[in-house]
Enzyme design. Structure first.
Site: not given
Length: 173
Positions: A96-98, A106-108, A142, A144
């Site tokens: 998962i890379y932004i 909040g994109l991740g 993660y 969380k």
């Protein structure tokens, strides 16, 4: 701003290659020797490797867009495409890379939720991922979300051996 997710096609290999290189560089350059970063970027994101990953039937890539701008991507693996043997009822979130410009929006979490939807569809029993032991921000994210540490494996950045923590979350659909 509207967020959309699209499945990456084999024809989009150049776009995937570009965003892969940029996001990896933005995320890890500051903590690594420049020569190791250059070696990794050159070897990990070749045309051949990207095309092979896109054609793997047990892997899926998704782009996330903020408006009309490509902002990041997700890669998941199941079955024998997983980077560790976790069984056929497991789903691996490999990436998962932004892009830095879109972080903290909040994109991740949206991409993570996409992975959860796929895990639900396949009736996965667990979701897992590997995260660099020095990536405190990702580890906290993660944890969380309910992941816990379950071992580690080696990751090579140029000539340096690094450690990825394996994090697992039980999943019941």
């Amino acid at each position: 701003m509207e967020m959309t997710i699209t499945r990456c096609t084999e024809n989009e290999w150049k776009q995937l290659q570009e965003i892969s290189r940029i996001t990896f560089d933005e995320t890890f350059r500051a903590q690594n020797k420049p020569e190791n970063m250059e070696a990794y970027l050159t070897q990990a994101f070749t045309e051949e490797k990207i095309k092979n990953e896109l054609s793997e039937e047990n892997s899926q890539f998704f782009f996330i867009y903020a408006g009309d701008r490509r902002a990041g991507y997700l890669k998941i693996n199941v079955g024998d495409a997983q980077t560790e043997e976790m069984g056929n009822e497991a789903l691996e979130i490999e990436r998962i890379y932004i892009l830095k410009a879109f972080q903290s929006q909040g994109l991740g979490r949206i991409l993570f939720d996409k992975a959860m939807d796929i895990a639900d569809e396949m009736q996965a029993s667990k979701i897992w991922l590997g995260v660099w032991e020095k990536n405190d921000k990702a580890i906290a994210f993660y944890k969380k979300l309910g992941f816990s540490e379950h071992g580690s494996h080696s990751f090579y950045m140029g000539d340096e051996e690094q450690t990825d923590i394996i994090m697992v979350k039980p999943f019941a659909s």
